[in-house]
Scaffold this motif. Structure first.
Motif, PDB file in Angstrom:
ATOM      1  N   VAL A   1     -16.454  -4.748  26.933  1.00 17.99           N
ATOM      2  CA  VAL A   1     -15.268  -5.086  27.725  1.00 17.99           C
ATOM      3  C   VAL A   1     -15.760  -5.791  28.987  1.00 17.99           C
ATOM      4  CG1 VAL A   1     -13.241  -4.202  28.956  1.00 17.99           C
ATOM      5  CG2 VAL A   1     -14.019  -3.071  26.852  1.00 17.99           C
ATOM      6  N   ARG A   2     -15.110  -6.912  29.318  1.00 16.68           N
ATOM      7  CA  ARG A   2     -15.535  -7.694  30.486  1.00 16.68           C
ATOM      8  C   ARG A   2     -14.377  -7.863  31.476  1.00 16.68           C
ATOM      9  NH1 ARG A   2     -20.470 -10.159  29.172  1.00 16.68           N
ATOM     10  NH2 ARG A   2     -20.850 -10.267  26.929  1.00 16.68           N
ATOM     11  N   ASN A   3     -14.611  -7.407  32.713  1.00 16.88           N
ATOM     12  CA  ASN A   3     -13.645  -7.620  33.795  1.00 16.88           C
ATOM     13  C   ASN A   3     -13.994  -8.837  34.628  1.00 16.88           C
ATOM     14  OD1 ASN A   3     -12.009  -5.205  33.390  1.00 16.88           O
ATOM     15  ND2 ASN A   3     -13.869  -4.086  33.960  1.00 16.88           N
TER      16      ASN A   3
ATOM     17  N   PHE B   1     -33.822  -4.507  36.002  1.00 10.11           N
ATOM     18  CA  PHE B   1     -34.998  -4.547  35.106  1.00 10.11           C
ATOM     19  C   PHE B   1     -34.993  -5.824  34.274  1.00 10.11           C
ATOM     20  CE2 PHE B   1     -36.368  -3.595  30.676  1.00 10.11           C
ATOM     21  CZ  PHE B   1     -37.735  -3.543  30.904  1.00 10.11           C
ATOM     22  N   ARG B   2     -33.822  -6.164  33.679  1.00  7.34           N
ATOM     23  CA  ARG B   2     -33.760  -7.379  32.841  1.00  7.34           C
ATOM     24  C   ARG B   2     -34.234  -8.593  33.639  1.00  7.34           C
ATOM     25  NH1 ARG B   2     -28.361  -5.425  31.697  1.00  7.34           N
ATOM     26  NH2 ARG B   2     -28.307  -4.365  29.691  1.00  7.34           N
ATOM     27  N   GLN B   3     -33.767  -8.697  34.886  1.00  4.15           N
ATOM     28  CA  GLN B   3     -34.059  -9.888  35.704  1.00  4.15           C
ATOM     29  C   GLN B   3     -35.244  -9.687  36.637  1.00  4.15           C
ATOM     30  OE1 GLN B   3     -30.305 -10.739  37.680  1.00  4.15           O
ATOM     31  NE2 GLN B   3     -29.198 -10.951  35.753  1.00  4.15           N
TER      32      GLN B   3
ATOM     33  N   ASP C   1     -27.521   1.693  31.978  1.00  5.07           N
ATOM     34  CA  ASP C   1     -28.121   0.899  30.894  1.00  5.07           C
ATOM     35  C   ASP C   1     -27.055   0.089  30.156  1.00  5.07           C
ATOM     36  OD1 ASP C   1     -30.704   1.835  31.246  1.00  5.07           O
ATOM     37  OD2 ASP C   1     -30.919   2.612  29.200  1.00  5.07           O
ATOM     38  N   THR C   2     -25.841   0.613  30.134  1.00  2.00           N
ATOM     39  CA  THR C   2     -24.804   0.021  29.264  1.00  2.00           C
ATOM     40  C   THR C   2     -23.633  -0.575  30.040  1.00  2.00           C
ATOM     41  OG1 THR C   2     -23.654   2.140  29.021  1.00  2.00           O
ATOM     42  CG2 THR C   2     -25.365   1.647  27.400  1.00  2.00           C
ATOM     43  N   CYS C   3     -23.723  -0.545  31.375  1.00  2.00           N
ATOM     44  CA  CYS C   3     -22.650  -1.104  32.220  1.00  2.00           C
ATOM     45  C   CYS C   3     -23.271  -2.085  33.212  1.00  2.00           C
ATOM     46  CB  CYS C   3     -21.987  -0.025  33.073  1.00  2.00           C
ATOM     47  SG  CYS C   3     -21.241   1.330  32.181  1.00  2.00           S
ATOM     48  N   ARG C   4     -22.499  -3.080  33.651  1.00  2.00           N
ATOM     49  CA  ARG C   4     -22.891  -3.848  34.845  1.00  2.00           C
ATOM     50  C   ARG C   4     -22.093  -3.305  36.024  1.00  2.00           C
ATOM     51  NH1 ARG C   4     -23.614  -8.360  31.332  1.00  2.00           N
ATOM     52  NH2 ARG C   4     -25.845  -8.824  31.323  1.00  2.00           N
ATOM     53  N   LEU C   5     -22.822  -2.879  37.041  1.00  2.00           N
ATOM     54  CA  LEU C   5     -22.216  -2.204  38.192  1.00  2.00           C
ATOM     55  C   LEU C   5     -22.648  -2.924  39.459  1.00  2.00           C
ATOM     56  CD1 LEU C   5     -23.206   1.397  36.972  1.00  2.00           C
ATOM     57  CD2 LEU C   5     -20.977   0.286  36.692  1.00  2.00           C
TER      58      LEU C   5
ATOM     59  N   VAL D   1     -18.176  -4.446  36.249  1.00  2.00           N
ATOM     60  CA  VAL D   1     -18.162  -5.847  35.810  1.00  2.00           C
ATOM     61  C   VAL D   1     -17.934  -5.929  34.303  1.00  2.00           C
ATOM     62  CG1 VAL D   1     -19.615  -7.908  35.582  1.00  2.00           C
ATOM     63  CG2 VAL D   1     -19.610  -6.591  37.710  1.00  2.00           C
ATOM     64  N   ASP D   2     -18.748  -5.205  33.555  1.00  2.00           N
ATOM     65  CA  ASP D   2     -18.594  -5.149  32.090  1.00  2.00           C
ATOM     66  C   ASP D   2     -19.341  -3.933  31.573  1.00  2.00           C
ATOM     67  OD1 ASP D   2     -21.340  -5.804  31.879  1.00  2.00           O
ATOM     68  OD2 ASP D   2     -20.912  -7.937  31.709  1.00  2.00           O
ATOM     69  N   PHE D   3     -19.149  -3.627  30.307  1.00  2.00           N
ATOM     70  CA  PHE D   3     -19.865  -2.491  29.703  1.00  2.00           C
ATOM     71  C   PHE D   3     -19.772  -2.578  28.192  1.00  2.00           C
ATOM     72  CE2 PHE D   3     -16.038  -0.102  28.564  1.00  2.00           C
ATOM     73  CZ  PHE D   3     -15.100  -0.608  29.447  1.00  2.00           C
ATOM     74  N   LYS D   4     -20.653  -1.800  27.550  1.00  2.00           N
ATOM     75  CA  LYS D   4     -20.703  -1.756  26.084  1.00  2.00           C
ATOM     76  C   LYS D   4     -20.408  -0.337  25.613  1.00  2.00           C
ATOM     77  CE  LYS D   4     -24.267  -0.613  24.023  1.00  2.00           C
ATOM     78  NZ  LYS D   4     -24.772   0.638  23.392  1.00  2.00           N
ATOM     79  N   LEU D   5     -19.523  -0.221  24.640  1.00  2.00           N
ATOM     80  CA  LEU D   5     -19.209   1.093  24.064  1.00  2.00           C
ATOM     81  C   LEU D   5     -19.572   1.108  22.591  1.00  2.00           C
ATOM     82  CD1 LEU D   5     -15.577   1.643  25.467  1.00  2.00           C
ATOM     83  CD2 LEU D   5     -17.720   2.481  26.455  1.00  2.00           C
TER      84      LEU D   5
ATOM     85  N   ALA E   1     -20.319 -12.258  33.594  1.00  2.00           N
ATOM     86  CA  ALA E   1     -21.747 -12.045  33.896  1.00  2.00           C
ATOM     87  C   ALA E   1     -22.467 -12.000  32.555  1.00  2.00           C
ATOM     88  CB  ALA E   1     -21.954 -10.731  34.655  1.00  2.00           C
ATOM     89  N   GLY E   2     -23.772 -12.113  32.591  1.00  2.00           N
ATOM     90  CA  GLY E   2     -24.560 -11.924  31.377  1.00  2.00           C
ATOM     91  C   GLY E   2     -24.300 -12.977  30.322  1.00  2.00           C
ATOM     92  N   SER E   3     -24.272 -12.530  29.056  1.00  2.00           N
ATOM     93  CA  SER E   3     -24.312 -13.480  27.939  1.00  2.00           C
ATOM     94  C   SER E   3     -23.122 -14.441  27.917  1.00  2.00           C
ATOM     95  CB  SER E   3     -24.415 -12.728  26.603  1.00  2.00           C
ATOM     96  OG  SER E   3     -23.245 -12.012  26.324  1.00  2.00           O
ATOM     97  N   ILE E   4     -21.954 -13.993  28.388  1.00  2.00           N
ATOM     98  CA  ILE E   4     -20.769 -14.865  28.294  1.00  2.00           C
ATOM     99  C   ILE E   4     -20.893 -16.086  29.216  1.00  2.00           C
ATOM    100  CG2 ILE E   4     -19.282 -13.734  30.036  1.00  2.00           C
ATOM    101  CD1 ILE E   4     -16.970 -14.111  27.971  1.00  2.00           C
TER     102      ILE E   4
END
Ligand code: TMP
Length: 237
Positions: free
Chosen positions: A93-95, A215-217, A197-201, A174-178, A98-101
């Motif tokens: 879900v993306r609010n 960590f990714r960046q 690990d699973t959310c952008r905050l 920002v977004d997260f993965k479920l 950011a990231g891949s999109i």
């Protein structure tokens, strides 16, 4: 006697819970991976922090009436959950962009999405978790059309609760993965974890990144920012 190890993933080990039918023990590891395992490291304390953060968030989701696999936190790094058959979909879900999109669709970082976007990825490390559409999801998993709609509706409802929870502690979700799983009675509940690990905050005031992107960046101290999230949750929520 130790619990029987059923599966080891990149961030957690899954054990059969001793003497408890249909229950599992999730043991959070200190390992961090990014870019489908290409970048790897280990951080002392990461397992404890994600276990504590995820347990807190699942408890808050329960209070809000969301059904999940979570039962209880057992120790610093372990939690007890109901056994589910994981549906092989990563529901993002993306609010805010950011990231891949941003790369995939050329959308500028920080562009808000009203309403939020839901994206489906096929959970398959060998394929690098590709973006898929609804027809692919129905073909690749055992869910029905109605269940797919139910999963998307639940993801958006969870987004509302999580957005509010993080807003209370000065953070933009920002977004997260479920991930969702099927219980032995056939019903579908939220599974896996909800953590940095699973959310952008992002800090609401400074936009500082307080999640695995550090960590990714390679832009910050993972343990310091995960501690910051746990401290704020413990203080305010
Ligand atoms: P993305 O922008 O890389 O597609 O990531 C979207 C969200 O999903 C972000 O909050 C990080 C999270 N995520 C995972 O939890 N696991 C993954 O494997 C990936 C790629 C992203």
């Amino acid at each position: 006697m130790k619990d029987v190890l059923l599966y080891e993933g990149k961030a957690k080990k899954v054990y059969q819970a001793k003497g408890k039918q249909n229950q599992l023990v999730l043991a959070y590891k200190n390992d961090a991976t990014a870019f489908n395992g290409e970048k790897k490291s280990s951080f002392n304390g990461k397992g404890r922090l994600n276990n504590e953060i995820s347990s807190k968030i699942f408890n808050l989701l329960h209070e809000a009436g969301v059904e999940t696999h979570f039962i209880d936190r057992l120790s610093e790094t372990e939690q007890l959950v109901y056994q589910t058959e994981i549906i092989p979909l990563e529901v993002v879900v993306r609010n805010v962009a950011a990231g891949s999109i941003t790369k995939r669709l050329g959308i500028e970082e920080k562009t808000p999405f009203h309403p939020p976007l839901v994206e489906l990825f096929f959970k398959d490390d060998e394929l690098g978790d590709p973006l898929i559409n609804d027809q692919h999801a129905l073909f690749l998993s055992s869910i029905t059309q109605d269940e797919l709609q139910e999963i998307k509706d639940k993801a958006l409802e969870i987004n509302q609760h999580l957005t509010r929870i993080f807003q209370c502690i000065g953070i933009t979700l920002v977004d997260f993965k479920l991930e969702f799983g099927r219980l032995t009675d056939g019903s579908i509940v939220l599974a896996d974890e909800v953590s940095p690990d699973t959310c952008r905050l992002w800090d609401i005031n400074t936009s500082e990144k307080l999640d695995k992107d550090v960590f990714r960046q390679g832009i910050g101290d993972l343990i310091q920012v995960y501690e910051e999230i746990l401290d704020r949750l413990e203080e305010k929520v």
